[in-house]
Write an enzyme that holds these catalytic residues in place. Sequence first.
Site, mmCIF file in Angstrom:
data_model
loop_
_atom_site.group_PDB
_atom_site.id
_atom_site.type_symbol
_atom_site.label_atom_id
_atom_site.label_comp_id
_atom_site.label_asym_id
_atom_site.label_seq_id
_atom_site.Cartn_x
_atom_site.Cartn_y
_atom_site.Cartn_z
ATOM 1 N N ASN A 95 16.022 -3.294 13.833
ATOM 2 C CA ASN A 95 15.909 -4.140 12.651
ATOM 3 C C ASN A 95 14.854 -3.520 11.755
ATOM 4 O OD1 ASN A 95 17.728 -6.127 13.626
ATOM 5 N ND2 ASN A 95 16.104 -6.968 14.908
ATOM 6 N N HIS B 53 5.328 -1.196 12.970
ATOM 7 C CA HIS B 53 5.321 0.091 13.660
ATOM 8 C C HIS B 53 6.763 0.548 13.899
ATOM 9 C CE1 HIS B 53 2.890 2.842 16.407
ATOM 10 N NE2 HIS B 53 4.151 3.248 16.570
ATOM 11 N N HIS C 287 10.027 1.277 15.362
ATOM 12 C CA HIS C 287 10.541 1.020 16.699
ATOM 13 C C HIS C 287 11.932 0.408 16.641
ATOM 14 C CE1 HIS C 287 9.366 -3.103 15.697
ATOM 15 N NE2 HIS C 287 10.038 -3.525 16.754
ATOM 16 N N GLN D 274 14.970 -1.434 19.745
ATOM 17 C CA GLN D 274 15.029 -2.178 21.003
ATOM 18 C C GLN D 274 16.310 -1.824 21.751
ATOM 19 O OE1 GLN D 274 13.712 -6.438 20.810
ATOM 20 N NE2 GLN D 274 13.667 -6.099 18.599
#
Length: 357
Positions: free
Chosen positions: A182, A193, A195, A197
Amino acid sequence: MTGDIFNTPLEGRARGFYRRDHAKADGRALRIYGYAPHLGLPGEELLASASDQSEVRRDPMRGTYSLYAPHRQTRTFNPSAAADPLAPAGGAVTEIPFSDFELAIFDNRFPSLKPGAPAGALTGWAEGPATGRCEVVVYTSAAEGSLHTIGQDRRVLLLEALIDRYQALHDDGAAYVMPFENRGEQVGVTLPHPHGQIYSFPFVPAPQAAAAKAFAAGYDLTADHAGWGGRFDVTSAGGVAAFCPPFARFPYETWIMPTRRCPGPWAMTGEEIEALATLLGDVPRRMDALFGAPMPYMMSFQAAPGGESAGFQFTVQFYPILRDAGRLKYLASVEQFTGVFTVDVVPEAAAERLRAP
């Protein structure tokens, strides 16, 4: 036991790499991926609460599932830069107790799905505890960046790490594994930050089950794509294409796909992995260029359930949520209640604009 760490050399599709495994005191796993062995002793790290509990409920009319995880109400929300939980060690206590790293994947501290989730006091509506895994994928130790700016080497490492996790999670019996990202506050991102998932489901969600059924029945997306004559194409590299599907539901929706039948990234060649990594950076770059600002989007890897092929065609799908500069695409009543989307930009026009930058 905490401190159980080692470096394992792994042969990737595109390049060799290493994985260092670290066991946290709370039982969660942290894996550090890099092109060289990762060195250094761990320091203090964030630990999870033992009180988390989730359950799965099924809607008998829609045939869909929902995960109920009340403990996620206390998850980290827009921390200050000094309190970034995905930063390397050196300031505040974080999830990653090392002074530097290339790429890290760890079990989420606030999971919706958890290995061996306790049955606890399940409600009468629960199908059972929400077993599975939720993992956080940290692209870089840097506090800022994107799939475009982290560079080709890091994108290849990301793909190699995801393949490693796909294989491990499938071996553990996962029904469906979905890496995703997202991007942007408009999508609800609460940790800036860089990233993504990974969710490892104990069931195959309805959209993926429908896709698997279509592919098993003989639908060939690669043949369809070849028949479009390039009208919907954005760019391509090394046997991998980026295009706006003619049935897109979001303005500027873009998919990346090997141009041959392929169930998942684990079945791609080294050349295709390099090409996929190139397009994973190029597509966000093109989207950012559309309106001169970072494009908020939802992105996911759509691969075969359980690692089985059955004709499934792997894609990476980007769902941008801006239809024009400063104008969000809202999912309002019609979309939410019927699943019928109203799209303001036709895919062929979107592809033409994305080809330009």
